[in-house]
Design a protein around this motif. Structure first.
Motif, PDB file in Angstrom:
ATOM      1  N   GLY A 329     -27.433  26.116   7.395  1.00 45.09           N
ATOM      2  CA  GLY A 329     -26.085  25.595   7.599  1.00 45.09           C
ATOM      3  C   GLY A 329     -25.188  26.588   8.327  1.00 45.09           C
ATOM      4  O   GLY A 329     -24.032  26.290   8.608  1.00 45.09           O
ATOM      5  N   HIS A 330     -25.702  27.782   8.602  1.00 40.98           N
ATOM      6  CA  HIS A 330     -24.902  28.798   9.293  1.00 40.98           C
ATOM      7  C   HIS A 330     -25.485  29.125  10.652  1.00 40.98           C
ATOM      8  O   HIS A 330     -26.704  29.040  10.843  1.00 40.98           O
ATOM      9  CB  HIS A 330     -24.877  30.091   8.473  1.00 40.98           C
ATOM     10  CG  HIS A 330     -23.881  30.065   7.370  1.00 40.98           C
ATOM     11  ND1 HIS A 330     -22.530  30.149   7.596  1.00 40.98           N
ATOM     12  CD2 HIS A 330     -24.039  29.951   6.040  1.00 40.98           C
ATOM     13  CE1 HIS A 330     -21.896  30.093   6.438  1.00 40.98           C
ATOM     14  NE2 HIS A 330     -22.784  29.964   5.476  1.00 40.98           N
ATOM     15  N   THR A 331     -24.596  29.543  11.577  1.00 41.31           N
ATOM     16  CA  THR A 331     -25.064  30.237  12.771  1.00 41.31           C
ATOM     17  C   THR A 331     -24.959  31.725  12.444  1.00 41.31           C
ATOM     18  O   THR A 331     -24.322  32.104  11.455  1.00 41.31           O
ATOM     19  CB  THR A 331     -24.174  29.938  13.992  1.00 41.31           C
ATOM     20  OG1 THR A 331     -22.872  30.472  13.722  1.00 41.31           O
ATOM     21  CG2 THR A 331     -24.103  28.451  14.285  1.00 41.31           C
ATOM     22  N   SER A 332     -25.525  32.543  13.327  1.00 43.63           N
ATOM     23  CA  SER A 332     -25.420  33.997  13.121  1.00 43.63           C
ATOM     24  C   SER A 332     -23.957  34.398  13.020  1.00 43.63           C
ATOM     25  O   SER A 332     -23.562  35.145  12.118  1.00 43.63           O
ATOM     26  CB  SER A 332     -26.051  34.749  14.293  1.00 43.63           C
ATOM     27  OG  SER A 332     -27.417  34.551  14.312  1.00 43.63           O
ATOM     28  N   ALA A 333     -23.145  33.902  13.960  1.00 49.09           N
ATOM     29  CA  ALA A 333     -21.736  34.316  14.014  1.00 49.09           C
ATOM     30  C   ALA A 333     -20.975  33.817  12.792  1.00 49.09           C
ATOM     31  O   ALA A 333     -20.207  34.572  12.175  1.00 49.09           O
ATOM     32  CB  ALA A 333     -21.092  33.817  15.296  1.00 49.09           C
ATOM     33  N   SER A 334     -21.208  32.544  12.403  1.00 52.88           N
ATOM     34  CA  SER A 334     -20.426  31.999  11.282  1.00 52.88           C
ATOM     35  C   SER A 334     -20.793  32.736   9.994  1.00 52.88           C
ATOM     36  O   SER A 334     -19.928  33.026   9.163  1.00 52.88           O
ATOM     37  CB  SER A 334     -20.620  30.484  11.137  1.00 52.88           C
ATOM     38  OG  SER A 334     -21.899  30.191  10.611  1.00 52.88           O
ATOM     39  N   PHE A 335     -22.066  33.092   9.851  1.00 53.47           N
ATOM     40  CA  PHE A 335     -22.484  33.803   8.645  1.00 53.47           C
ATOM     41  C   PHE A 335     -21.843  35.200   8.592  1.00 53.47           C
ATOM     42  O   PHE A 335     -21.305  35.607   7.562  1.00 53.47           O
ATOM     43  CB  PHE A 335     -24.016  33.912   8.602  1.00 53.47           C
ATOM     44  CG  PHE A 335     -24.510  34.689   7.423  1.00 53.47           C
ATOM     45  CD1 PHE A 335     -24.386  34.171   6.136  1.00 53.47           C
ATOM     46  CD2 PHE A 335     -25.098  35.940   7.580  1.00 53.47           C
ATOM     47  CE1 PHE A 335     -24.830  34.895   5.031  1.00 53.47           C
ATOM     48  CE2 PHE A 335     -25.535  36.661   6.482  1.00 53.47           C
ATOM     49  CZ  PHE A 335     -25.405  36.142   5.205  1.00 53.47           C
ATOM     50  N   CYS A 336     -21.882  35.903   9.720  1.00 55.64           N
ATOM     51  CA  CYS A 336     -21.350  37.279   9.716  1.00 55.64           C
ATOM     52  C   CYS A 336     -19.838  37.268   9.488  1.00 55.64           C
ATOM     53  O   CYS A 336     -19.302  38.149   8.811  1.00 55.64           O
ATOM     54  CB  CYS A 336     -21.715  37.993  11.013  1.00 55.64           C
ATOM     55  SG  CYS A 336     -23.498  38.216  11.125  1.00 55.64           S
ATOM     56  N   GLU A 337     -19.172  36.270  10.050  1.00 56.48           N
ATOM     57  CA  GLU A 337     -17.726  36.178   9.830  1.00 56.48           C
ATOM     58  C   GLU A 337     -17.414  35.885   8.367  1.00 56.48           C
ATOM     59  O   GLU A 337     -16.517  36.492   7.770  1.00 56.48           O
ATOM     60  CB  GLU A 337     -17.128  35.098  10.725  1.00 56.48           C
ATOM     61  CG  GLU A 337     -16.358  35.732  11.867  1.00 56.48           C
ATOM     62  CD  GLU A 337     -16.106  34.779  12.999  1.00 56.48           C
ATOM     63  OE1 GLU A 337     -15.525  33.704  12.731  1.00 56.48           O
ATOM     64  OE2 GLU A 337     -16.495  35.112  14.132  1.00 56.48           O
ATOM     65  N   SER A 348     -24.500  42.632  11.475  1.00 53.09           N
ATOM     66  CA  SER A 348     -24.457  42.239  12.894  1.00 53.09           C
ATOM     67  C   SER A 348     -25.068  40.856  13.090  1.00 53.09           C
ATOM     68  O   SER A 348     -26.156  40.593  12.564  1.00 53.09           O
ATOM     69  CB  SER A 348     -25.268  43.192  13.761  1.00 53.09           C
ATOM     70  OG  SER A 348     -24.928  44.503  13.483  1.00 53.09           O
ATOM     71  N   PRO A 349     -24.409  40.006  13.870  1.00 50.64           N
ATOM     72  CA  PRO A 349     -25.003  38.701  14.176  1.00 50.64           C
ATOM     73  C   PRO A 349     -26.179  38.850  15.144  1.00 50.64           C
ATOM     74  O   PRO A 349     -26.064  39.533  16.163  1.00 50.64           O
ATOM     75  CB  PRO A 349     -23.847  37.943  14.852  1.00 50.64           C
ATOM     76  CG  PRO A 349     -22.929  38.995  15.376  1.00 50.64           C
ATOM     77  CD  PRO A 349     -23.104  40.209  14.511  1.00 50.64           C
ATOM     78  N   GLY A 350     -27.300  38.226  14.811  1.00 48.51           N
ATOM     79  CA  GLY A 350     -28.489  38.327  15.668  1.00 48.51           C
ATOM     80  C   GLY A 350     -28.230  37.874  17.085  1.00 48.51           C
ATOM     81  O   GLY A 350     -28.821  38.403  18.040  1.00 48.51           O
ATOM     82  N   SER A 351     -27.339  36.913  17.255  1.00 48.34           N
ATOM     83  CA  SER A 351     -27.079  36.355  18.592  1.00 48.34           C
ATOM     84  C   SER A 351     -26.487  37.399  19.528  1.00 48.34           C
ATOM     85  O   SER A 351     -26.545  37.245  20.752  1.00 48.34           O
ATOM     86  CB  SER A 351     -26.138  35.153  18.479  1.00 48.34           C
ATOM     87  OG  SER A 351     -24.998  35.530  17.729  1.00 48.34           O
ATOM     88  N   ASN A 356     -32.394  34.547  21.519  1.00 50.34           N
ATOM     89  CA  ASN A 356     -33.426  34.405  20.484  1.00 50.34           C
ATOM     90  C   ASN A 356     -33.104  35.142  19.191  1.00 50.34           C
ATOM     91  O   ASN A 356     -33.885  35.101  18.231  1.00 50.34           O
ATOM     92  CB  ASN A 356     -34.796  34.840  21.021  1.00 50.34           C
ATOM     93  CG  ASN A 356     -35.470  33.679  21.734  1.00 50.34           C
ATOM     94  OD1 ASN A 356     -35.799  32.672  21.124  1.00 50.34           O
ATOM     95  ND2 ASN A 356     -35.607  33.802  23.047  1.00 50.34           N
ATOM     96  N   GLY A 357     -31.956  35.813  19.171  1.00 48.92           N
ATOM     97  CA  GLY A 357     -31.500  36.424  17.930  1.00 48.92           C
ATOM     98  C   GLY A 357     -30.684  35.449  17.091  1.00 48.92           C
ATOM     99  O   GLY A 357     -30.349  35.735  15.931  1.00 48.92           O
ATOM    100  N   GLU A 358     -30.374  34.297  17.694  1.00 47.75           N
ATOM    101  CA  GLU A 358     -29.603  33.284  16.950  1.00 47.75           C
ATOM    102  C   GLU A 358     -30.387  32.883  15.695  1.00 47.75           C
ATOM    103  O   GLU A 358     -31.609  32.747  15.731  1.00 47.75           O
ATOM    104  CB  GLU A 358     -29.344  32.058  17.840  1.00 47.75           C
ATOM    105  CG  GLU A 358     -28.557  30.942  17.170  1.00 47.75           C
ATOM    106  CD  GLU A 358     -27.256  31.421  16.500  1.00 47.75           C
ATOM    107  OE1 GLU A 358     -26.420  32.008  17.186  1.00 47.75           O
ATOM    108  OE2 GLU A 358     -27.095  31.196  15.276  1.00 47.75           O
ATOM    109  N   GLY A 359     -29.637  32.718  14.581  1.00 43.57           N
ATOM    110  CA  GLY A 359     -30.305  32.343  13.326  1.00 43.57           C
ATOM    111  C   GLY A 359     -30.687  33.553  12.485  1.00 43.57           C
ATOM    112  O   GLY A 359     -31.253  33.402  11.410  1.00 43.57           O
ATOM    113  N   PHE A 360     -30.374  34.753  12.994  1.00 45.20           N
ATOM    114  CA  PHE A 360     -30.701  35.976  12.240  1.00 45.20           C
ATOM    115  C   PHE A 360     -29.465  36.852  12.087  1.00 45.20           C
ATOM    116  O   PHE A 360     -28.478  36.693  12.819  1.00 45.20           O
ATOM    117  CB  PHE A 360     -31.776  36.794  12.972  1.00 45.20           C
ATOM    118  CG  PHE A 360     -33.129  36.157  12.979  1.00 45.20           C
ATOM    119  CD1 PHE A 360     -34.057  36.460  12.000  1.00 45.20           C
ATOM    120  CD2 PHE A 360     -33.474  35.243  13.970  1.00 45.20           C
ATOM    121  CE1 PHE A 360     -35.310  35.863  11.999  1.00 45.20           C
ATOM    122  CE2 PHE A 360     -34.723  34.636  13.975  1.00 45.20           C
ATOM    123  CZ  PHE A 360     -35.646  34.949  12.990  1.00 45.20           C
TER     124      PHE A 360
END
Ligand SMILES: Cc1ncc(COP(=O)(O)O)c(C=O)c1O
Length: 383
Positions: A329-337, A348-351, A356-360
Motif C-alpha cells: 500500500g506504500h510507495t518508497s517515497a510515501s513510506f519514508c515520509e 532512504s527511499p529506494g526510488s 528499480n529501487g521503487e518498492g524498497f
C-alpha cells in the motif's frame, strides 16, 4: 544569473534533500534518528590519526601535492592489493590517488565520455553513476538490477546501439543500495562484454572490506583479463571509518589510470600529503577488524526487528545497509515520509537510487546499537 543547462538537467541530489529535511525536523525540536546516510559513526583508528599528526608537523607536506600521489601512498596501495587480493599493481603506472571514490567516479566520466556516448549504470545504484554522465554532457543508460538475478545486470539484454555507444560500465559489489554480493560469473562476463564493445569497466570497491558471515569480497582485478579492460575505485572511507578524509585511489588499467591523472592535473591539486602518508599507514595496518563485527550485530538486530513487523528482508552479506521492501500500500517515497513524520526516523527511499529501487527502502547501519534499537522500536509503533 543563469546556471548552466547541464546543472538544470540533474535530479535533486538525494542526500542534500535528506539533510534539508533532517535540519527542518531538528529545528522543530524532533529527536531525529537518521538511518539515511552511510557515514560510519566510529572514529578513524588512532594510529592513522597519529600518523596524520606526525606528517602534518613536517613542513615538507605543506606545499602543493602532486596529482600522481606520493610514492609511499601508491606503494602502500600496491602492497595492500597484493596482500588482500593477490593482485599485482605497478605503483608507477597503475595507481593514482583520488579525493574519495565519489570524486574519482565523477571525473572518470569527464575523462571517458563524449556527448554522444553512454555510461552503463546500475539501477538501483549510487547516484553519481547517473549524475556524472549527465554532467559530462553524455547519457547514462540504466542496467536493471533485479532480485531474481541476484542483483546482477543482464549484459545480454544491452542492445546494439547502446552497446556501440557505451564507453563506461559501472559495477559495484558489495552493492549499494541492495547489499548484494557479486553474483557468480558476473565479473568474467563483464570482461568479455568490455572486450566485445571496447569499453572501460569501472568497479567501485567501496564496500569490499565490510562483509559478514565469513564472506570475503573479491576485487574485480582478480578476474582474468580485468586489467586489460578495467579499473577499480578503492576507497578507505567505509572500511577504515575515514569518510571525512577523502582518501581513495583508482587502480588497474594503466591507460585509464593515466587518462584520469591527465584530467586531474587540470581540475584539482591533489591530496594533502600528510593525509597521503596517513592513508599509507592505514593501508599497511589494514582495516579495523572490529567494524564488520559491529555492523553484523547491527544488521542482525535490524533484520530481526523488521521481520517481527512483517517486513520480508534478506540479511545482506556486505555493505553497511539493509535493503527492504516497503509495506503493502506504500510507495518508497510515501513510506519514508510517513516514517519521518510519525517517528522522526530517516530512511532512504529506494526510488532515489533508480526506478528499480521503487518498492524498497534502505536503512544505514551507521548509528550505535541503542539508537538503532530505538529507531526500530519507533518504526514498529508508527506502522
Ligand atoms: C557505491 C559508493 N561509491 C562511492 C561512495 C563514496 O565514497 P567516498 O567517500 O570514497 O567518496 C559511496 C558512498 O556512500 C558509495 O556508496
Amino acid at each position: 544569473m543563469q546556471p548552466s543547462s547541464r546543472l538544470n538537467r540533474l535530479p535533486p541530489y538525494l542526500f542534500a534533500e535528506l539533510e534539508r529535511k533532517i535540519a527542518e525536523k531538528k529545528a522543530a525540536g524532533v529527536d531525529v534518528i537518521s538511518l539515511g546516510i552511510g557515514d560510519p559513526d566510529t572514529p578513524t583508528p588512532e594510529p592513522v590519526v597519529d600518523a596524520l599528526a606526525v606528517a602534518a608537523r613536517d613542513g615538507a607536506t605543506h606545499q602543493y601535492p602532486s596529482n600522481r600521489g606520493r610514492p609511499e601512498l601508491r606503494e602502500a596501495f600496491a602492497r595492500f592489493y597484493g596482500r588482500r587480493f593477490g593482485v599485482e599493481l605497478d605503483p608507477e603506472t597503475e595507481v593514482v590517488p583520488a579525493l574519495g571514490a565519489k570524486e574519482c567516479v565523477f571525473n572518470l566520466n569527464l575523462a571517458f565520455l563524449d556527448p554522444d556516448s553512454v555510461a552503463l549504470a546500475a539501477d538501483p545504484g549510487y547516484p553519481v553513476y547517473t549524475g556524472g554522465p549527465l554532467l559530462a554532457g553524455a547519457e547514462a543508460v540504466l542496467m536493471p538490477l533485479l532480485p531474481e538475478l541476484g542483483f546482477a545486470p543482464d549484459l545480454d539484454a544491452i542492445g546494439g546501439d547502446v552497446a556501440r555507444r557505451a564507453r563506461l560500465m559501472y559495477l559495484n559489489y558489495p552493492n549499494n543500495p541492495t547489499g548484494a554480493i557479486v553474483p557468480e560469473g558476473l565479473f568474467e562476463r563483464a570482461v568479455e562484454f568490455a572486450r566485445e564493445h571496447d569499453l572501460l569497466v569501472v568497479h567501485d570497491a567501496s564496500y569490499t572490506e565490510t562483509t559478514f558471515d565469513d564472506y570475503v569480497a573479491p576485487s574485480f582485478l582478480e578476474t582474468p583479463g580485468a586489467k586489460e579492460v578495467g579499473v577499480e575505485v578503492f576507497s578507505l572511507s567505509k572500511g577504515w571509518n575515514m569518510t571525512g578524509w577523502r582518501t581513495a585511489a583508482v587502480v588497474g588499467n594503466a591507460e585509464a589510470v593515466s587518462a584520469y591523472w591527465r584530467l586531474k592535473t587540470n581540475m584539482d591539486s591533489g591530496m594533502f600529503e600528510a593525509v597521503q602518508l596517513a592513508a599509507a599507514a592505514a593501508l599497511d595496518a589494514g582495516p579495523p577488524q572490529q567494524m564488520p563485527v559491529i555492523y553484523q550485530r547491527r544488521r542482525d538486530l535490524v533484520c530481526a526487528a523488521l521481520r517481527e513487523i512483517g517486513v520480508d528482508v534478506t540479511p545482506p552479506k556486505g555493505t553497511i545497509y539493509v535493503w527492504a521492501p516497503v509495506p503493502e500500500g506504500h510507495t518508497s517515497a510515501s513510506f519514508c515520509e510517513l516514517v519521518l513524520e510519525e517517528s522522526g526516523v530517516v530512511v532512504s527511499p529506494g526510488s532515489a537510487y533508480g526506478p528499480n529501487g521503487e518498492g524498497f527502502f534502505r536503512i544505514s547501519l551507521t548509528v550505535p546499537e541503542e539508537r538503532l534499537t530505538e529507531a526500530v522500536e519507533r518504526l514498529r509503533e508508527s506502522l
